[in-house]
Design a protein around this motif. Structure first.
Motif, mmCIF file in Angstrom:
data_model
loop_
_atom_site.group_PDB
_atom_site.id
_atom_site.type_symbol
_atom_site.label_atom_id
_atom_site.label_comp_id
_atom_site.label_asym_id
_atom_site.label_seq_id
_atom_site.Cartn_x
_atom_site.Cartn_y
_atom_site.Cartn_z
ATOM 1 N N PHE A 22 -21.889 -44.357 33.244
ATOM 2 C CA PHE A 22 -20.480 -44.447 33.629
ATOM 3 C C PHE A 22 -19.572 -44.487 32.401
ATOM 4 O O PHE A 22 -18.431 -44.008 32.441
ATOM 5 C CB PHE A 22 -20.249 -45.671 34.510
ATOM 6 C CG PHE A 22 -20.930 -45.587 35.835
ATOM 7 C CD1 PHE A 22 -20.548 -44.633 36.771
ATOM 8 C CD2 PHE A 22 -21.971 -46.437 36.160
ATOM 9 C CE1 PHE A 22 -21.184 -44.544 38.004
ATOM 10 C CE2 PHE A 22 -22.607 -46.354 37.379
ATOM 11 C CZ PHE A 22 -22.220 -45.397 38.311
ATOM 12 N N THR A 23 -20.086 -45.050 31.303
ATOM 13 C CA THR A 23 -19.307 -45.072 30.066
ATOM 14 C C THR A 23 -19.086 -43.653 29.554
ATOM 15 O O THR A 23 -17.972 -43.288 29.153
ATOM 16 C CB THR A 23 -20.033 -45.911 28.997
ATOM 17 O OG1 THR A 23 -20.226 -47.238 29.492
ATOM 18 C CG2 THR A 23 -19.230 -45.970 27.713
ATOM 19 N N VAL A 24 -20.145 -42.855 29.569
ATOM 20 C CA VAL A 24 -20.005 -41.451 29.178
ATOM 21 C C VAL A 24 -19.036 -40.747 30.118
ATOM 22 O O VAL A 24 -18.185 -39.936 29.693
ATOM 23 C CB VAL A 24 -21.383 -40.752 29.181
ATOM 24 C CG1 VAL A 24 -21.226 -39.249 28.969
ATOM 25 C CG2 VAL A 24 -22.293 -41.361 28.114
ATOM 26 N N ILE A 73 -15.518 -38.873 29.020
ATOM 27 C CA ILE A 73 -15.233 -37.467 29.357
ATOM 28 C C ILE A 73 -13.954 -37.363 30.193
ATOM 29 O O ILE A 73 -13.066 -36.545 29.913
ATOM 30 C CB ILE A 73 -16.420 -36.848 30.100
ATOM 31 C CG1 ILE A 73 -17.639 -36.764 29.167
ATOM 32 C CG2 ILE A 73 -16.067 -35.459 30.630
ATOM 33 C CD1 ILE A 73 -18.910 -36.346 29.861
ATOM 34 N N SER A 74 -13.853 -38.203 31.243
ATOM 35 C CA SER A 74 -12.658 -38.135 32.110
ATOM 36 C C SER A 74 -11.408 -38.560 31.356
ATOM 37 O O SER A 74 -10.310 -38.048 31.618
ATOM 38 C CB SER A 74 -12.856 -39.010 33.348
ATOM 39 O OG SER A 74 -13.051 -40.367 32.988
ATOM 40 N N GLY A 75 -11.531 -39.497 30.407
ATOM 41 C CA GLY A 75 -10.378 -39.926 29.616
ATOM 42 C C GLY A 75 -9.852 -38.800 28.758
ATOM 43 O O GLY A 75 -8.630 -38.623 28.616
ATOM 44 N N HIS A 76 -10.776 -38.050 28.146
ATOM 45 C CA HIS A 76 -10.359 -36.922 27.309
ATOM 46 C C HIS A 76 -9.831 -35.758 28.159
ATOM 47 O O HIS A 76 -8.872 -35.083 27.782
ATOM 48 C CB HIS A 76 -11.527 -36.437 26.453
ATOM 49 C CG HIS A 76 -11.802 -37.332 25.278
ATOM 50 N ND1 HIS A 76 -10.889 -37.553 24.284
ATOM 51 C CD2 HIS A 76 -12.915 -38.065 24.948
ATOM 52 C CE1 HIS A 76 -11.409 -38.369 23.375
ATOM 53 N NE2 HIS A 76 -12.649 -38.700 23.768
ATOM 54 N N VAL A 77 -10.459 -35.530 29.299
ATOM 55 C CA VAL A 77 -10.081 -34.368 30.121
ATOM 56 C C VAL A 77 -8.834 -34.641 30.954
ATOM 57 O O VAL A 77 -7.897 -33.826 30.998
ATOM 58 C CB VAL A 77 -11.249 -33.965 31.039
ATOM 59 C CG1 VAL A 77 -10.831 -32.854 32.006
ATOM 60 C CG2 VAL A 77 -12.442 -33.521 30.204
ATOM 61 N N PHE A 78 -8.799 -35.810 31.614
ATOM 62 C CA PHE A 78 -7.714 -36.090 32.556
ATOM 63 C C PHE A 78 -6.652 -37.037 32.001
ATOM 64 O O PHE A 78 -5.581 -37.178 32.575
ATOM 65 C CB PHE A 78 -8.281 -36.683 33.856
ATOM 66 C CG PHE A 78 -9.266 -35.779 34.540
ATOM 67 C CD1 PHE A 78 -8.867 -34.596 35.127
ATOM 68 C CD2 PHE A 78 -10.616 -36.114 34.573
ATOM 69 C CE1 PHE A 78 -9.780 -33.764 35.751
ATOM 70 C CE2 PHE A 78 -11.533 -35.291 35.197
ATOM 71 C CZ PHE A 78 -11.113 -34.105 35.801
ATOM 72 N N LEU A 125 -6.876 -41.194 38.147
ATOM 73 C CA LEU A 125 -7.729 -41.850 39.141
ATOM 74 C C LEU A 125 -9.211 -41.665 38.811
ATOM 75 O O LEU A 125 -10.017 -42.564 39.047
ATOM 76 C CB LEU A 125 -7.425 -41.291 40.536
ATOM 77 C CG LEU A 125 -8.113 -41.994 41.701
ATOM 78 C CD1 LEU A 125 -7.700 -43.463 41.758
ATOM 79 C CD2 LEU A 125 -7.779 -41.305 43.020
ATOM 80 N N PHE A 126 -9.598 -40.500 38.242
ATOM 81 C CA PHE A 126 -10.993 -40.272 37.861
ATOM 82 C C PHE A 126 -11.413 -41.229 36.752
ATOM 83 O O PHE A 126 -12.511 -41.791 36.779
ATOM 84 C CB PHE A 126 -11.195 -38.816 37.418
ATOM 85 C CG PHE A 126 -11.081 -37.830 38.530
ATOM 86 C CD1 PHE A 126 -12.123 -37.655 39.429
ATOM 87 C CD2 PHE A 126 -9.923 -37.082 38.695
ATOM 88 C CE1 PHE A 126 -12.019 -36.735 40.466
ATOM 89 C CE2 PHE A 126 -9.818 -36.177 39.726
ATOM 90 C CZ PHE A 126 -10.864 -36.001 40.616
ATOM 91 N N PHE A 127 -10.535 -41.402 35.779
ATOM 92 C CA PHE A 127 -10.820 -42.333 34.680
ATOM 93 C C PHE A 127 -10.945 -43.759 35.222
ATOM 94 O O PHE A 127 -11.879 -44.495 34.872
ATOM 95 C CB PHE A 127 -9.709 -42.257 33.633
ATOM 96 C CG PHE A 127 -9.875 -43.232 32.506
ATOM 97 C CD1 PHE A 127 -10.820 -43.020 31.512
ATOM 98 C CD2 PHE A 127 -9.098 -44.381 32.444
ATOM 99 C CE1 PHE A 127 -10.974 -43.924 30.479
ATOM 100 C CE2 PHE A 127 -9.259 -45.294 31.416
ATOM 101 C CZ PHE A 127 -10.199 -45.057 30.421
ATOM 102 N N PHE A 128 -10.027 -44.143 36.078
ATOM 103 C CA PHE A 128 -10.050 -45.483 36.662
ATOM 104 C C PHE A 128 -11.331 -45.695 37.479
ATOM 105 O O PHE A 128 -11.937 -46.778 37.447
ATOM 106 C CB PHE A 128 -8.806 -45.698 37.537
ATOM 107 C CG PHE A 128 -8.825 -46.999 38.283
ATOM 108 C CD1 PHE A 128 -8.680 -48.205 37.608
ATOM 109 C CD2 PHE A 128 -9.017 -47.031 39.664
ATOM 110 C CE1 PHE A 128 -8.707 -49.410 38.291
ATOM 111 C CE2 PHE A 128 -9.047 -48.233 40.347
ATOM 112 C CZ PHE A 128 -8.890 -49.427 39.662
#
Length: 977
Positions: free
Chosen positions: A277-279, A283-288, A298-301
């Motif tokens: 989940f950390t990975v 990924i979602s933090g950089h992308v979204f 919401l994906f990052f959260f």
């Protein structure tokens, strides 16, 4: 916790969390140090009660401060103290369960025991919104917390009363009762012992990871739900969902996971899952993006929330209960002190370190939520590496613990061989010394002579004979008629120097076949001492003779490897008794060496299970180290032996549930003892002998802690295929659980008492003793109205005890079937059985089974092996002296048991008066020659047995000497039905 975090984030922003957690750790260090110190001053129960009372007072004080003042520092103080106030009762609770459960019980129960806390958190989370509406304000949730603490105080008092009362509080001793010089639970020890140090490091790095996950979750959640009501409601529902997941994992996954995959996997699950989940968060933090205005926030959260969800659930469900197990391998003297310090002080130091790290991160403006996930990933990798190191130290600690149990009083018992028993008894004074001296002269004449020379500085007196060198004259000399001359010849040859040019084999070939016992013994001694290899076959043949078996056995051992080939040929010789083959195998094990080992390995394929078991025992005596293929074969034997034991365990339970006699249950217990002894023997051969010996001693001690340690050590090296079968057999669990687990691998189900007894009667002799079968025949006769086919079939059994008991049972159920069976029996045996079962006075007392019961009721024979008593009974002769003065003359050596009445036993040199229940015979007199018994009462009866059988049994079971010939003062009952 929900109220503390909601009130804090209402007054402060997320950057203050690091500062709050730093001070929370500092406060935790102080409070847990106070509790640890308190526990070292007073008993555990008092310390735990004082702990809860202190928490209640602090909770009440904080609520009063929040109510009476609007200062922002009270929410700060609440968050600072909430962690310590949560961890203190956890420490108390952990100490409680550690004192109540063993290591193996902990593996099954620690996850379940912790479920109470999980339910409490679930209930609190789901009702957060309802409770806030009920009490008016968030701060008033502390009132409900206070009530919960009060109830905990009441429960602590109840538990202390029932589990730690003054009479049984072995685990609630004050530390001052432990000598000061062995108190090793100081803080210095945390960094001195590698295992404890690794535990402290593991706690610290895990705590840092959990704080990083938690703060990221709080910041992301506050961003997603900025309103206080929404934030509190989401936290409550999320916490409830998190605890429901925790409960499900604890209840349905934890026990099976730990049992199947072990502690290492249970510790690695948390970092392994959370890092995924950390990975995902990175990924979602950089992308979204991480801005709530971003459409993909919401994906990052979701990744952050799932990290929190599984981190807490797996920590509570797997890591915390598993960590309790780690304490069990510590020395009991320091275990509870170390537990209090690690769960308390070290835990709070870790919290303070985490707070400090979070504070430093808050000062770095370029560290955002995504960057924290990178740091978290590195920490999780470190956590996995530390876990592997911790598990290695745990295994080492288990080995130390098991060794410590050995040093604390567990002693390895080894049975003495016959010669050692005889020497030990001879050194004592009294009749037993005299009997042992007689036995040594008869069974081990070479050792007897050495002993005699030590005592008198002289051996047996004889007149030496001048030996001619001419072979023909030597042959004639060996055939002289005078017994005295032949004895002197044999004695002279025996005493010759080892280097002689006389053809001694010629006269010895005649003397070793002599009809006189003493002459033959001297010839055996001479062949052995002078290594007359061409006559070794005579010694091998005498292994099959009851009178000379032990002398020949000692001779082949003394000769050694040179006689192994002849022994191997004799082993496969047609007509040799099983007892003789067993002696050959045993002798090979004592001789040892590569050649003996090779021969013994081949015998593990022999069709007789007794030979196979004796071969494995002999290999163990040779310190045999099996190769991979042999280990695999031994593991199969262990598997088979576990199955036999499992069946016997099920049979015993089934029989104990009915009105089965103690005799039958005792027979099953004896079978189980043999099963377990064989399993330990095979384990010692396949794996490390010393470790298996320690494990055996620990398990047989019966202490739950010792059993748990032993099985944990077995888990280190035993075959994976054996673990799920062997562990239930050895674990400290209920019989129902044991049978339930073993039924998964073995067909051990049994319908009822009757079918169980029938199965015992029909069992192969390789898997059930004759004594147990005999007991089953009589037991089934008593409980069943019908005549079993298995009993009828045993009328034709070659064993007299079983045959006549089966005939008696058949006759008493259906005379027609009994007489129908007689048509297939020879006339002599037919007449015997008819006379036996038609004895109207008391046919049961005429059975050999009744004689066996008589012998077992002799107090000193109660400890004799069932099979030994069985063999004695099988060879008993009944002597009835109906009138006073009735006389019987015995030409050979014998041993007798007076059943009723009294008699006078006379030899050439002395006379003894013998009463009922006593043992008498040749070994108790000063001569082995003709003896006489005379009735001193009417209806005197005794049983006699040839000493050739007694010698054979004494060779197999040396303790029979003391049990058989010790004075017997209690008259036993003859008739027991």
């Amino acid at each position: 916790m929900v109220s503390a975090e909601a009130l804090f984030l209402k007054s402060f922003d997320g950057d203050m969390l690091g500062t709050a957690y730093f001070f929370s750790g500092a406060a935790g260090i102080l409070l847990t140090a106070i509790y640890s110190g308190l526990q070292s001053k007073i008993s555990f129960t008092k310390a735990a009660l004082s702990n809860l009372i202190g928490i209640a007072l602090i909770t009440a004080s904080i609520w009063y401060g929040l109510t009476a003042s609007d200062l922002n520092w009270f929410p700060f103080i609440l968050l600072v103290l909430m962690g310590p106030l949560y961890i203190l009762p956890i420490i108390s609770f952990s100490g409680l369960v550690l004192r109540m459960f063993s290591i193996r019980q902990g593996k099954r129960l620690f996850g379940l025991v912790d479920s109470g806390a999980v339910f409490g958190i679930i209930l609190g989370g789901l009702t957060t919104q309802v409770m806030i509406e009920a009490v008016g304000e968030t701060k008033n949730l502390l009132i409900i917390g206070f009530v919960g603490i009060f109830l905990a105080i009441v429960m602590q008092i109840i538990v202390s009363k029932f589990f730690f009362n003054d009479s049984s509080a072995s685990n609630d001793k004050k530390p001052e009762e432990v000598p000061e010089n062995i108190d090793e639970s100081s803080y210095k020890q945390l960094f001195k012992d590698p295992y404890i140090r690794m535990m402290a490091i593991f706690v610290t790095i895990t705590m840092v990871a959990m704080f990083l996950i938690h703060t990221s979750f709080l910041v992301a959640t506050k961003t997603q739900y900025p309103e206080d009501a929404e934030f509190a409601a989401f936290l409550g529902n999320f916490t409830a969902a998190m605890m429901i997941l925790t409960f499900l994992i604890k209840t349905f996954v934890y026990g099976k996971m730990v049992k199947t995959y072990g502690l290492k996997v249970s510790f690695l699950i948390l970092p392994g899952v959370v890092i995924l989940f950390t990975v995902g968060a990175i990924i979602s933090g950089h992308v979204f993006g991480t801005d709530p205005k971003d459409s993909g926030f919401l994906f990052f959260f979701l990744m952050i929330a799932l990290s929190k969800l599984f981190a807490v659930a797996l920590k509570e469900a797997f890591q915390n209960p598993s960590f309790k197990i780690l304490y069990q391998s510590l020395d009991k003297k320091i275990r509870f002190g170390v537990q209090a310090k690690i769960d308390g002080v070290v835990n709070e130091i870790a919290a303070s370190i985490s707070g400090g790290l979070l504070f430093l991160l808050s000062l770095l403006s370029f560290i955002g939520l995504v960057q924290r996930e990178y740091i978290l990933g590195l920490i999780l990798f470190g956590c996995g590496w530390i876990t592997i190191k911790l598990y290695s130290e745990y295994q080492a600690s288990l080995k130390k613990s098991l060794t410590r149990l050995k040093l604390d009083g567990e002693t390895e018992t080894t049975s003495l061989n016959l010669n050692e028993v005889l020497i030990k008894n001879i050194e004592k004074k009294g009749k037993l010394s005299f009997v042992s001296n007689q036995l040594q002269e008869r069974l081990d004449p070479m050792a007897y002579e050495v002993n005699l020379e030590k005592q008198n500085n002289q051996g047996s007196k004889n007149t030496p004979i001048d030996l001619p060198k001419d072979p023909d004259k030597l042959r004639i000399l060996g055939r002289v008629r005078s017994n005295a001359e032949r004895f002197s010849l044999a004695r002279t040859i025996y005493k010759l120097p080892l280097e002689t040019n006389i053809e001694i084999a010629i006269p010895l070939n005649e003397l070793v076949k002599d009809s006189e016992t003493n002459i033959r013994i001297e010839a055996i001694k001479a062949i052995t001492v002078h290594r007359v290899s061409e006559l070794y076959h005579h010694i091998i043949d005498l292994l099959d003779s009851p009178w000379y078996r032990n002398i020949a056995f000692n001779s082949v051992i003394d000769i050694g490897e040179d006689i192994l080939d002849l022994m191997e040929l004799a082993f496969h010789k047609t007509g040799f008794e099983t007892e003789t083959r067993l002696l050959i195998v045993k002798a090979m094990g004592i001789i040892g060496g590569p050649k003996a080992v090779a021969l013994l390995v081949n015998k593990t394929n022999f069709p007789d299970r007794n030979i196979i078991n004796e071969s494995y025992s002999a290999l163990k005596n040779c310190n045999y180290e099996p190769d991979e293929n042999t280990v695999s074969k031994i593991n199969q034997e262990i598997d088979s032996s576990i199955g036999i034991a499992a069946w016997n365990i099920t049979a015993r339970k089934k029989l104990s549930e009915s009105k089965t006699s103690e005799r039958m249950l005792s027979a099953i217990d004896a079978e189980l003892a043999i099963n377990f002894e064989l399993i330990y023997l095979l384990l010692g051969l396949a794996y490390d002998t010393k470790s298996i010996s320690h494990i055996k001693n620990s398990i047989e001690s019966g202490a739950s802690e010792s059993i748990g340690f032993a099985i944990e050590l077995l888990d280190l090296f035993i075959s994976e295929d054996l673990k799920p079968k062997l562990f239930p057999l050895l674990e400290d669990i209920s019989e129902n659980d044991r049978i339930e687990q073993l039924e998964l691998y073995y067909a051990i189900g049994q319908e009822n008492e009757e079918t169980t007894l029938i199965d015992i009667i029909n069992k192969d002799y390789n898997y059930c003793s004759k004594w147990t079968k005999l007991c089953a025949i009589h037991e089934l006769h008593e409980i069943s109205e019908n005549l079993c086919q298995g009993i009828i079939a045993n009328i034709f059994n070659p064993d007299k005890l079983i045959s006549e008991s089966a005939a008696w049972a058949t006759y008493n159920k259906d005379e027609a079937i009994f007489y129908d069976c007689l048509g297939r029996i020879d006339e002599k045996e037919k007449a015997r059985l008819i006379a036996l079962v038609t004895n109207n006075q008391n046919s049961f007392n005429s059975l050999l089974f009744a004689k066996l019961i008589f012998l077992k009721n002799i107090q000193s024979l109660g400890e004799v092996n069932n099979e030994t008593i069985y063999e004695i009974t099988r060879n008993l002769q009944t002597v009835e002296l109906n009138s006073i003065g009735d006389t019987r003359i015995f030409e050979e050596e014998f041993t007798g048991f007076v059943v009723k009445g009294a008699l006078a036993f006379s030899s050439e040199t002395d006379t003894q008066n013998i009463n009922a229940g006593a043992v008498f015979g040749s070994l108790l007199s000063k001569t082995h020659n003709t003896s006489t018994i005379v009735a001193m009462n009417k209806d005197t009866m005794c049983y006699t047995i040839s000493n050739s059988i007694i010698y054979q049994l004494i060779t197999q079971e040396p303790n029979l000497i003391e049990l058989l010939y010790s004075p017997i003062v209690q008259e036993p009952e003859l008739t027991i039905i």
